[in-house]
Scaffold this active site. Sequence first.
Site, PDB file in Angstrom:
ATOM      1  CB  THR A  18       4.464 -10.943  -2.350  1.00 26.60           C
ATOM      2  OG1 THR A  18       3.323 -11.653  -1.866  1.00 26.60           O
ATOM      3  CG2 THR A  18       4.016  -9.847  -3.282  1.00 26.60           C
ATOM      4  CB  SER A 113       9.727  -5.341   3.355  1.00 30.22           C
ATOM      5  OG  SER A 113       9.151  -4.151   2.933  1.00 30.22           O
ATOM      6  CG  HIS A 114       5.906  -4.444   5.541  1.00 26.73           C
ATOM      7  ND1 HIS A 114       6.321  -4.979   4.355  1.00 26.73           N
ATOM      8  CD2 HIS A 114       4.850  -5.162   5.938  1.00 26.73           C
ATOM      9  CE1 HIS A 114       5.529  -5.976   4.030  1.00 26.73           C
ATOM     10  NE2 HIS A 114       4.614  -6.112   4.978  1.00 26.73           N
ATOM     11  CE  LYS A 126      13.699  -7.634  -3.159  1.00 30.05           C
ATOM     12  NZ  LYS A 126      12.851  -6.453  -3.363  1.00 30.05           N
ATOM     13  CG  ASP A 278       9.429  -0.302   3.505  1.00 31.72           C
ATOM     14  OD1 ASP A 278      10.248   0.449   2.944  1.00 31.72           O
ATOM     15  OD2 ASP A 278       9.140  -1.430   3.060  1.00 31.72           O
ATOM     16  CG  ASP A 280      12.672  -2.994   1.844  1.00 33.90           C
ATOM     17  OD1 ASP A 280      11.661  -2.502   2.372  1.00 33.90           O
ATOM     18  OD2 ASP A 280      12.610  -3.665   0.792  1.00 33.90           O
ATOM     19  CG  ASP A 282      10.440  -1.498  -0.843  1.00 37.81           C
ATOM     20  OD1 ASP A 282      10.057  -1.292   0.330  1.00 37.81           O
ATOM     21  OD2 ASP A 282      10.406  -2.635  -1.378  1.00 37.81           O
ATOM     22  NE  ARG A 283       5.580  -2.238   1.902  1.00 41.56           N
ATOM     23  CZ  ARG A 283       4.526  -2.967   2.253  1.00 41.56           C
ATOM     24  NH1 ARG A 283       3.608  -2.465   3.054  1.00 41.56           N
ATOM     25  NH2 ARG A 283       4.393  -4.203   1.827  1.00 41.56           N
ATOM     26  CB  THR A 345      -0.225  -8.263  -5.237  1.00 43.95           C
ATOM     27  OG1 THR A 345      -1.513  -7.668  -5.212  1.00 43.95           O
ATOM     28  CG2 THR A 345       0.577  -7.789  -4.040  1.00 43.95           C
ATOM     29  CD  GLU A 365      -2.701  -2.519  -1.502  1.00 38.51           C
ATOM     30  OE1 GLU A 365      -2.868  -2.022  -0.377  1.00 38.51           O
ATOM     31  OE2 GLU A 365      -2.001  -3.524  -1.736  1.00 38.51           O
ATOM     32  CE  LYS A 377       7.073  -1.916  -2.107  1.00 36.29           C
ATOM     33  NZ  LYS A 377       7.087  -3.336  -2.481  1.00 36.29           N
ATOM     34  NE  ARG A 497      -1.458  -7.983   2.185  1.00 39.83           N
ATOM     35  CZ  ARG A 497      -0.813  -7.840   3.338  1.00 39.83           C
ATOM     36  NH1 ARG A 497      -1.430  -7.306   4.379  1.00 39.83           N
ATOM     37  NH2 ARG A 497       0.441  -8.226   3.464  1.00 39.83           N
TER      38      ARG A 497
HETATM   39  C1  VG1 Z   1       2.749  -6.994   0.264  1.00 43.35           C
HETATM   40  C2  VG1 Z   1       1.981  -5.960  -0.548  1.00 43.35           C
HETATM   41  C3  VG1 Z   1       2.517  -5.923  -1.970  1.00 43.35           C
HETATM   42  C4  VG1 Z   1       4.022  -5.635  -1.938  1.00 43.35           C
HETATM   43  C5  VG1 Z   1       4.720  -6.667  -1.080  1.00 43.35           C
HETATM   44  C6  VG1 Z   1       6.192  -6.379  -0.907  1.00 43.35           C
HETATM   45  O1  VG1 Z   1       2.552  -8.275  -0.290  1.00 43.35           O
HETATM   46  O2  VG1 Z   1       0.610  -6.242  -0.545  1.00 43.35           O
HETATM   47  O3  VG1 Z   1       1.821  -4.946  -2.688  1.00 43.35           O
HETATM   48  O4  VG1 Z   1       4.553  -5.671  -3.230  1.00 43.35           O
HETATM   49  O5  VG1 Z   1       4.136  -6.682   0.226  1.00 43.35           O
HETATM   50  O6  VG1 Z   1       6.420  -5.118  -0.381  1.00 43.35           O
HETATM   51  P1  VG1 Z   1       1.476  -9.323   0.302  1.00 43.35           P
HETATM   52  O7  VG1 Z   1       1.647 -10.540  -0.517  1.00 43.35           O
HETATM   53  O8  VG1 Z   1       1.812  -9.485   1.743  1.00 43.35           O
HETATM   54  O9  VG1 Z   1       0.146  -8.672   0.141  1.00 43.35           O
HETATM   55  V1  VG1 Z   1       7.768  -4.835   0.567  1.00 43.35           V
HETATM   56  O10 VG1 Z   1       7.840  -3.252   0.923  1.00 43.35           O
HETATM   57  O11 VG1 Z   1       7.495  -6.001   1.680  1.00 43.35           O
HETATM   58  O12 VG1 Z   1       9.152  -5.370  -0.353  1.00 43.35           O
HETATM   59 CO    CO Z   2       9.660  -2.764   1.609  1.00 35.54          CO
END
Ligand code: VG1
Ligand code: CO
Length: 544
Positions: A18, A113-114, A126, A278, A280, A282-283, A345, A365, A377, A497
């Site tokens: 993603t 990220s998270h 990325k 989070d 990085d 962005d959340r 997504t 979401e 984001k 999910r």
């Molecule tokens: C998750 C979220 C998605 C978001 C992605 C990256 O992906 O659901 O909405 O864009 O993380 O966010 P997935 O495929 O695990 O549902 V971040 O803050 O990790 O750059």
């Molecule tokens: Co992030």
Amino acid sequence: MQVKIITTQPYDDQNPGTSGLRKKVKTFQKPGYLENFVQSIFDSLEDINGKTLVLGGDGRYFNRQAIQIIIQIAIANGFGELIIGQGGLLSTPAASHIIRKNNAYGGLVLSASHNPGGPDEDFGIKYNVSNGGPAPEKYTDEFYKRSQSIASYKTLDMADIDLDRIGSQTVNNVSITVIDPVSDYAELMESIFDFGLLKNSISSGYITLLFDAMHAITGPYAKRILVDMLGASPESLINAVPLEDFGGHHPDPNLAHAHELAEVMFSSLAPTFGAASDGDGDRNMITGNNIFVTPSDSLAIMAANAQLIPAYAKGLSGVARSMPTSQAVDRVAARLNIPCYETPTGWKFFGNLLDAGKITLCGEESFGTGSDHIREKDGLWAVLFWLNLIAAKHQSVADIVHEHWRIFGRNIYCRHDYEAVESGIANELITHLRKLLPTLAGQSFGDYAVKYADEFSYEDSVDNSISKNQGIRIGFENGSRIVFRLSGTGTVGATLRIYLEKFEPDSSLHNQDAQVALAKLAELAEQFCEIKKRTGRAGADVVT
Ligand code: VG1
Ligand code: CO
């Protein structure tokens, strides 16, 4: 310095998900693993000779080593300029802005990220394109393809660059500049929001706040913007020192993981506003005194009130949300008479709509909201947006949310995550759902009559590219929905999910607990996918 060609073997698992390639640190440390992927990216890009590349990451374990490796490969591949955040740090939104501001060719953002960090945890990388946004699928498909046949990568034998000293130097005719990671971003925020109003609201005590940086990248950003520029007290920030392992926690801003913040916000000590970001940056998670704002509601509320923010005073061209995000923003768009787009997504799907000026705000979401100011984001942007709304409307977070529900109705919403499910079980479950879909249309389950049951496919209205299999959705006549998706960011097994949504127009029912209101839908979801039955689990690992 002589460019060295190093022979390598392909790895078969370098397919970006993603949001980039995410794997265990130990995987990235395998011989040539990082090098292969970076070289595959550079091989897939056209005309990089002499161009500018932005580099930075969220500071997690392996960030510094990875930056040095990438610097060498980038120089050997002919880039003309590297712009790097001091300490190898850049939040994802700051990286996006710096790419745009410098008209860079692109950038590499190092983050998972998270996901947790540390020697036994996750790392990620990325590529972002020249608009500052995550590379669209046509690029990531190419990177993957290239990684499967790569035979060598280019690098240099050079001393490590001092990432801590701000300034420029030249290596092999390549200009390498280490920049302050915060300044440009802080300046951008000041150009969007009413900092004068915010300063007054904070100094008068009308707004008190608590921001949880979760020991991740936003610590220094929050300190500069919220404390130094806006005058919030230093105690307004918690976990503000970035750590390579995020203090051993998931830097994931939700009520489960940002529990330190949540405890204060749901106590008698709660300030007017609380937020977290989070790994990085962005959340965002938005809370008020005894209230949590779902990200889907947050997006809708931002859209409904955007004209109160200086940068959006002229109105919005349109809005977009990812498919599983609640339809609350659709109601706002209908009222404002502006288009509302539904995308798969992942932020990469908003890029074309933003570039074409078709949308001004967008969100997911999963605690992500943003606007056309960058192409990612943006956590602190969302925090400032809410602070600006509270100050401009002179209302508490709870009042803003309740007023919104009174006007538009409430899209009661919740997501259930089942993490690290054995891949075989997860794949069987999806196959089972796919078979079930055609049998559901027209069936009724109590008050829930199925209106449609399909797999989401998206056609980009700008470049007409098509993305298939973007989530299974079952919609009901009463506007409720159940969506099923497998995560594309996890690193262990599969994460299922389940997204549940129910529309409630009756304001006397707006204050009910989401889990209670969604109980019947949760039951139907289990009936359809049998996740508990298949895994023997009692319930979801995380409910947000
Ligand atoms: C998750 C979220 C998605 C978001 C992605 C990256 O992906 O659901 O909405 O864009 O993380 O966010 P997935 O495929 O695990 O549902 V971040 O803050 O990790 O750059
Ligand atoms: Co992030």
